[in-house]
Design an enzyme around this catalytic site. Structure first.
Site, short mmCIF file in Angstrom:
data_model
loop_
_atom_site.label_atom_id
_atom_site.label_comp_id
_atom_site.label_asym_id
_atom_site.label_seq_id
_atom_site.Cartn_x
_atom_site.Cartn_y
_atom_site.Cartn_z
N ILE A 1 0.86 -1.18 0.00
CA ILE A 1 0.00 0.00 0.00
C ILE A 1 0.89 1.23 0.00
O ILE A 1 2.07 1.17 0.37
CB ILE A 1 -0.99 0.04 1.19
N ASP A 2 0.33 2.35 -0.42
CA ASP A 2 1.09 3.59 -0.54
C ASP A 2 1.65 4.03 0.81
O ASP A 2 1.12 3.68 1.87
CB ASP A 2 0.20 4.72 -1.07
N LYS A 3 2.69 4.82 0.76
CA LYS A 3 3.31 5.37 1.96
C LYS A 3 2.27 6.08 2.83
O LYS A 3 2.23 5.90 4.05
CB LYS A 3 4.42 6.35 1.57
#
Length: 329
Positions: free
Chosen positions: A133-135
Site C-alpha cells: 500500500i502507498d506510503k
C-alpha cells in the site's frame, strides 16, 4: 548452488520451473531474465521459451543480495501471527519497499529487525511482502514467513481469493455507489501521478457510500479493488472529481493544512490460510487521526454501526441494483 532438470513434455520454461522449484512465476521470470537459466547449454532469457521432451535445464542460483539496515524509528501493530503468516496494521507515513530515493527506514527494515526474511530464487533480498500500500495509506498487509506461504498467497492475489476493503474520507460526497472501470497509466505531465490513460493497464474499483458528515461536505466511503494498480483508489476517485482528504497530489486543497496525510485505510483483509486453507478475515482499527476526524465531523451515534466490518462488507452486494458504472469509454 546449481540445479538440473530434464523436461518430460512440451511446456513453457517459466511454468515448468515454477512447478519444479515451488516458486512463484514472478520469481522464476526474474531468474530467467537475469540469465541464470540455460537449456541444452545455451542461456535462455525468455520466460515463454518452449521446452521439448529430453531438453536439459541448468540453473545457477545466485546468492541473496543484502541491503544495509536502517535504524527503525516507528512501531507496527501485529494483528495476527503464526508460523506461516504475519498480518500487520501499517502506520501512515511508512514506505513498504526501500528504493534509492527513500532515505528513511521502511517496512522492510522493520521486518529485518523482526527477523523475517525469505530465501530468494533470483538474488534480490525479499521479506515475504505479497502486496503493498502507498506510503500515505494505513492499514492491513499480510507477510509470508516462508516460501511456501509466499507462493500460496501470491496465487490467491492472482485469482482474487485474497483481497481488502478500504475506508476513505472524501469530498464532495458521491452521488451513487459506483464501479469505475478505467485504465490507468503514468500522467504524462506529472510522473508522480496516475491518470486515466487510453491504452493504460486495466483498472477496476468499486466505491460504496457509507454516510455523510454533519455539514454534508465530507463523506465516509468504502472501496474494493478488482485490480491492484499504483494509486488506483486515489486516481479513480480523482477521475470522478472526488478527492480523499489530505491527498494533495490528487487535488485535495486545505488552507489550514489541518489534515497532514491521506485519509485512506486498508480496513478489512480476507484470505485463505496458506497451510490449512481456512478462510480468515482481519480488521485493522483506524488510526487516531482519522478516527478523531470522524468523531468531530460525523454523527458519533451512527459511527460504530456504520464502520462495523459486517456492514462494510455487505455494502458490496453488486446484485442489489444500487450501483452505476463508469466504464473505460
Amino acid at each position: 548452488m546449481t540445479k538440473e532438470f530434464v523436461a518430460q513434455s512440451k511446456q513453457r520454461l517459466d511454468k515448468y520451473l515454477s512447478e519444479a522449484l515451488g516458486e512463484s512465476r514472478s520469481q522464476i521470470e526474474q531468474l530467467i531474465k537475469k540469465g541464470y537459466v540455460s537449456v541444452n547449454g545455451l542461456v535462455v532469457t525468455k520466460p515463454g521459451f518452449t521446452l521439448k521432451p529430453s531438453m536439459h535445464i541448468h540453473i545457477t542460483l545466485p546468492r541473496p543480495q543484502e541491503t544495509q539496515n536502517k535504524e527503525v524509528d516507528f512501531e507496527v501493530a501485529k494483528i495476527y501471527e503464526d508460523n506461516d503468516i504475519l498480518v500487520i496494521n501499517k502506520p501512515a507515513g511508512v514506505v513498504v519497499h526501500p528504493a534509492p530515493s527513500v532515505k528513511e527506514p521502511t517496512l522492510v527494515d522493520w521486518l529485518k529487525k523482526e527477523g523475517i526474511r525469505l530465501s530468494t530464487i533470483s538474488g534480490e533480498e525479499r521479506h515475504g511482502i505479497v502486496h503493498r500500500i502507498d506510503k500515505e495509506t494505513s492499514g492491513l498487509l499480510v507477510i509470508a514467513k516462508n516460501n511456501e506461504a509466499h507462493l500460496k498467497l501470491s496465487e490467491q492475489l492472482q485469482d482474487k481469493s485474497m483481497g481488502r476493503y478500504y475506508l476513505a474520507i472524501i469530498e464532495p460526497p458521491l452521488k451513487n455507489n459506483i464501479i469505475v472501470d478505467r485504465p490507468l497509466g503514468r500522467n504524462p505531465k506529472n510522473r508522480l501521478k496516475m491518470s486515466i490513460i487510453e491504452g493504460g493497464r486495466e483498472a477496476k474499483s468499486a466505491f460504496a457510500k457509507i454516510f455523510e458528515s454533519k455539514n454534508s461536505k465530507y463523506e465516509l466511503i468504502a472501496a474494493k479493488l478488482f485490480t491492484g494498480r499504483t494509486h488506483q483508489i486515489r486516481a479513480h476517485l480523482a477521475s470522478l472529481h472526488r478527492h480523499i482528504l489530505g491527498d494533495r497530489l490528487y487535488g485535495f486543497k486545505s488552507k489550514k493544512d489541518t489534515i497532514p496525510r491521506v485519509f485512506l485505510h486498508a480496513y478489512i483483509l480476507y484470505l485463505r490460510h496458506p497451510r490449512s486453507g481456512k478462510y480468515l478475515e482481519f480488521v485493522a482499527p483506524l488510526a487516531q487521526d482519522m478516527m478523531q476526524f470522524l468523531q468531530n465531523n460525523f454523527d458519533q451515534e451512527k459511527l460504530d454501526e456504520k464502520i462495523h466490518p459486517h456492514n462494510v462488507v455487505s455494502l458490496f452486494d453488486f446484485s442489489s441494483g444500487v450501483w452505476v458504472t463508469a466504464d473505460s469509454t
